[in-house]
Every structure is written in C-alpha cells, then in structure tokens.
Design a protein around this motif. Structure first.
Motif, mmCIF file in Angstrom:
data_model
loop_
_atom_site.group_PDB
_atom_site.id
_atom_site.type_symbol
_atom_site.label_atom_id
_atom_site.label_comp_id
_atom_site.label_asym_id
_atom_site.label_seq_id
_atom_site.Cartn_x
_atom_site.Cartn_y
_atom_site.Cartn_z
ATOM 1 N N UNK A 1 5.311 126.563 -116.841
ATOM 2 C CA UNK A 1 3.995 126.935 -117.334
ATOM 3 C C UNK A 1 3.403 125.864 -118.237
ATOM 4 N N UNK A 2 2.121 125.626 -118.068
ATOM 5 C CA UNK A 2 1.423 124.665 -118.916
ATOM 6 C C UNK A 2 1.276 125.212 -120.343
ATOM 7 N N UNK A 3 1.454 126.506 -120.521
ATOM 8 C CA UNK A 3 1.388 127.084 -121.859
ATOM 9 C C UNK A 3 2.778 127.373 -122.431
ATOM 10 N N UNK A 4 3.788 126.727 -121.880
ATOM 11 C CA UNK A 4 5.136 126.829 -122.430
ATOM 12 C C UNK A 4 5.131 126.279 -123.855
ATOM 13 N N UNK A 5 5.722 127.036 -124.769
ATOM 14 C CA UNK A 5 5.721 126.675 -126.188
ATOM 15 C C UNK A 5 6.273 125.267 -126.445
ATOM 16 N N UNK A 6 7.378 124.933 -125.818
ATOM 17 C CA UNK A 6 7.995 123.615 -126.035
ATOM 18 C C UNK A 6 7.107 122.495 -125.505
ATOM 19 N N UNK A 7 6.537 122.700 -124.329
ATOM 20 C CA UNK A 7 5.646 121.696 -123.743
ATOM 21 C C UNK A 7 4.441 121.442 -124.651
ATOM 22 N N UNK A 8 3.811 122.511 -125.112
ATOM 23 C CA UNK A 8 2.622 122.355 -125.943
ATOM 24 C C UNK A 8 2.914 121.696 -127.281
ATOM 25 N N UNK A 9 4.121 121.893 -127.796
ATOM 26 C CA UNK A 9 4.474 121.230 -129.052
ATOM 27 C C UNK A 9 4.689 119.735 -128.870
ATOM 28 N N UNK A 10 5.069 119.336 -127.667
ATOM 29 C CA UNK A 10 5.361 117.921 -127.397
ATOM 30 C C UNK A 10 4.160 117.113 -126.921
ATOM 31 N N UNK A 11 3.210 117.743 -126.264
ATOM 32 C CA UNK A 11 2.112 117.026 -125.635
ATOM 33 C C UNK A 11 0.908 116.957 -126.586
ATOM 34 N N UNK A 12 0.210 115.819 -126.541
ATOM 35 C CA UNK A 12 -0.961 115.639 -127.409
ATOM 36 C C UNK A 12 -2.192 116.325 -126.821
ATOM 37 N N UNK A 13 -3.197 116.511 -127.665
ATOM 38 C CA UNK A 13 -4.466 117.073 -127.193
ATOM 39 C C UNK A 13 -5.057 116.196 -126.091
ATOM 40 N N UNK A 14 -4.972 114.879 -126.276
ATOM 41 C CA UNK A 14 -5.529 113.958 -125.282
ATOM 42 C C UNK A 14 -4.785 114.055 -123.948
ATOM 43 N N UNK A 15 -3.479 114.236 -123.988
ATOM 44 C CA UNK A 15 -2.711 114.384 -122.749
ATOM 45 C C UNK A 15 -3.111 115.662 -122.013
ATOM 46 N N UNK A 16 -3.359 116.731 -122.761
ATOM 47 C CA UNK A 16 -3.830 117.964 -122.131
ATOM 48 C C UNK A 16 -5.182 117.751 -121.473
ATOM 49 N N UNK A 17 -6.079 117.087 -122.183
ATOM 50 C CA UNK A 17 -7.417 116.810 -121.627
ATOM 51 C C UNK A 17 -7.309 115.931 -120.382
ATOM 52 N N UNK A 18 -6.449 114.937 -120.423
ATOM 53 C CA UNK A 18 -6.259 114.056 -119.269
ATOM 54 C C UNK A 18 -5.738 114.831 -118.065
ATOM 55 N N UNK A 19 -4.854 115.794 -118.306
ATOM 56 C CA UNK A 19 -4.340 116.610 -117.212
ATOM 57 C C UNK A 19 -5.457 117.453 -116.604
ATOM 58 N N UNK A 20 -6.323 118.006 -117.443
ATOM 59 C CA UNK A 20 -7.466 118.773 -116.933
ATOM 60 C C UNK A 20 -8.386 117.856 -116.128
ATOM 61 N N UNK A 21 -8.633 116.654 -116.642
ATOM 62 C CA UNK A 21 -9.546 115.721 -115.963
ATOM 63 C C UNK A 21 -8.990 115.197 -114.648
ATOM 64 N N UNK A 22 -7.761 114.734 -114.677
ATOM 65 C CA UNK A 22 -7.213 114.022 -113.521
ATOM 66 C C UNK A 22 -6.290 114.868 -112.655
ATOM 67 N N UNK A 23 -5.927 116.058 -113.157
ATOM 68 C CA UNK A 23 -5.073 116.943 -112.392
ATOM 69 C C UNK A 23 -3.640 116.443 -112.319
ATOM 70 N N UNK A 24 -2.861 117.167 -111.568
ATOM 71 C CA UNK A 24 -1.482 116.785 -111.275
ATOM 72 C C UNK A 24 -1.297 117.020 -109.785
#
Length: 80
Positions: free
Chosen positions: A11-34
């Motif tokens: 999950x993209x809302x996994x607690x551990x993932x969200x603590x490790x990833x920056x705001x910019x990385x989240x935005x980049x994932x939304x912009x460019x997808x996976x």
C-alpha cells in the motif's frame, strides 16, 4: 510503494513507506506514475474517465497533500 513477501507492491499509505519517502517523491509518483506497478502517470487513463482526461494541477496537489496527511506523527501517537 513497498514490496511484500510475494514481490507484490504494498500500500502507498503504508506507515513505514510514508515515514521514509519525501513529499517530493510522493508528488513525483503521482506525476510520473509507476508503470512497473500498473500505476498510470497524471496523464491517465483512469477508470471511468475519458481516455484523454489527465489529472489537473489542483488534483495532483490534493492527492499529494492527502498522501502526506496519512503519515503517522510520532507526537500524535504519543498523545494516544
């Protein structure tokens, strides 16, 4: 996204993932997808939407803000 034991995306809302990833990385994932995970870029396509409808700048901001808001704050946790 995180990987579980089955080499599948977690999950993209996994607690551990969200603590490790920056705001910019989240935005980049939304912009460019996976593409490797089947997550489209902001250009789409998205289920139930016209093929040529991508996300607006405001929608990208809102999605990123929502993802950031899902982080567990250690101060919020301590208050429980």
């Amino acid at each position: 996204m995180i990987w579980n034991e089955d080499d599948a995306a977690g999950s993209v809302v996994d607690e551990s993932y969200l603590l490790l990833v920056s705001d910019q990385a989240l935005r980049s994932t939304v912009l460019f997808g996976r593409i490797d995970l089947g997550c489209p870029s902001y250009l789409g396509p998205y289920p139930g939407q016209p093929e040529d409808r991508g996300l607006t700048s405001g929608e990208i901001d809102n999605i990123t803000a929502w993802l950031v808001s899902q982080r567990v704050s250690y101060s919020r946790e301590a208050a429980r």
